[in-house]
Enzyme design. Structure first.
Site, PDB file in Angstrom:
ATOM      1  N   LYS A  53       1.139  -1.441   0.351  1.00 31.05           N
ATOM      2  CA  LYS A  53      -0.067  -0.549  -0.437  1.00 31.05           C
ATOM      3  C   LYS A  53       0.563   0.869  -0.126  1.00 31.05           C
ATOM      4  CE  LYS A  53      -3.473  -2.388   2.221  1.00 31.05           C
ATOM      5  NZ  LYS A  53      -4.531  -2.941   3.429  1.00 31.05           N
ATOM      6  N   GLN A  97      -4.892  -1.125   9.659  1.00 33.96           N
ATOM      7  CA  GLN A  97      -4.852  -2.483   9.299  1.00 33.96           C
ATOM      8  C   GLN A  97      -4.985  -3.999   9.681  1.00 33.96           C
ATOM      9  OE1 GLN A  97      -3.716  -2.946   5.752  1.00 33.96           O
ATOM     10  NE2 GLN A  97      -3.767  -5.703   5.879  1.00 33.96           N
ATOM     11  N   ASP A 120     -10.796   2.398   3.604  1.00 34.06           N
ATOM     12  CA  ASP A 120     -11.498   1.235   3.606  1.00 34.06           C
ATOM     13  C   ASP A 120     -12.887   1.497   3.181  1.00 34.06           C
ATOM     14  OD1 ASP A 120      -9.683  -0.597   3.522  1.00 34.06           O
ATOM     15  OD2 ASP A 120      -9.084  -0.446   6.135  1.00 34.06           O
TER      16      ASP A 120
END
Ligand code: GUN
Length: 290
Positions: A53, A97, A120
């Site tokens: 990422k 995460q 997200d």
């Protein structure tokens, strides 16, 4: 029949070029989209994802920050960091995460992220907006699947889609996105009796379970589209999906490989969401200056 392979890497490359162009334009206005990623503990798979990422954000010219904590960090300290990032003008996307250590409540953290920075698409407000057909940040993996299908020009109206897996991150939202395109959706999961009875009727099968070899040629109608969201290791330690690729490829109409299918799309859609958030922020700034 040998299936046409849907090349996620190639589609992702094309989408990333579009993002680079838009980031370049924004930078001319002295504005850079920014992504903050929080990584807790030393889960190797999480570290690999986070590194990808970061690398992609950098490639696309975005500002990116990695915030790392040992697994001993408290939920309170993490919440304080999220609050700081919510108020940071240089950050437009915040991502924690997952998974997190057991002593930290994932839901509390997700709900602490400002919905405007929830790239997200995990915050209940974004999920609710998605379900009611409003503008929202869409969860990156199912979003990437939809973009892939759009790229191959597949009309989803009236198609029967069978989703295997009902996670909050992939299975459940994927069904909603197909429904929005007027597909007929069936959800299957670990308690479904005789999975093949359902998948064999599908025009499109999306497998998001995390079990190598789950979907065999016997599960697939000839010519069906097979989307493999699984990310597993086979007995030789090689990366593989949920689909028995070699045999299903000979029966399906379209298939996504692992690696090189859905994976590259997930990260690309995260960047797309970060860009979208930055655009919203810039628009708000410009409107408040009028
Ligand atoms: N862990 C596995 N996939 C994801 C994802 O898409 N987002 C976050 N935040 N954590 C993950």
């Amino acid at each position: 029949m040998t299936a046409i392979i849907i090349d996620g890497k190639e589609i992702a490359k094309k989408k990333k070029m579009e993002i680079i162009d838009q980031v370049t334009e924004m930078k001319k206005q002295d504005f850079t989209p920014g992504l903050a990623v929080i990584l807790v503990g030393d889960n190797q798979a999480s570290r690999t994802y986070v590194n990808s990422k970061q690398k992609t954000a950098k490639e696309l010219g975005m500002h990116n920050v990695l915030i790392e904590y040992p697994s001993s960090i408290t939920e309170h300290e993490l919440l304080a960091k999220i609050d700081e990032l919510n108020n940071d003008e240089a950050i437009h996307g915040i991502l924690v995460q997952l998974p997190l250590p057991a002593h930290i409540n994932e839901t509390n953290l997700i709900e602490a992220i400002s919905p405007e920075k929830d790239v997200d698409g995990f915050h209940p407000l974004n999920i609710g907006r998605m379900m009611t057909g409003q503008d929202a940040f869409l969860p990156c993996t199912p979003y990437g699947v939809m973009v892939m299908l759009e790229e191959i020009g597949l009309n989803l109206e009236g198609k029967h889609v069978v989703i295997v897996g009902r996670s909050n991150i992939v299975g459940k939202p994927a069904g909603q996105l197909f429904l929005k395109e007027n597909a007929t959706v069936t959800y299957c999961h670990s308690k479904t009796k005789d999975l093949a009875v359902h998948t064999k009727k599908a025009d499109i099968v999306v497998s998001a379970v995390g079990k190598a070899g789950l979907i065999t040629a016997d599960h697939i109608k000839p010519g069906a589209v097979v989307i493999d969201v699984g990310m597993n290791r086979d007995e030789q330690g090689k990366l593989c999906g949920d689909v028995a690729y070699a045999e299903v490829k000979e029966k399906a109409g379209y298939i996504t490989p692992v690696p090189g299918g859905v994976g590259p799309m997930t990260i690309t859609m995260l960047m797309y969401n970060t860009l979208k958030s930055a655009k919203n922020h810039l628009n708000n700034l410009q409107n408040s200056n009028i």
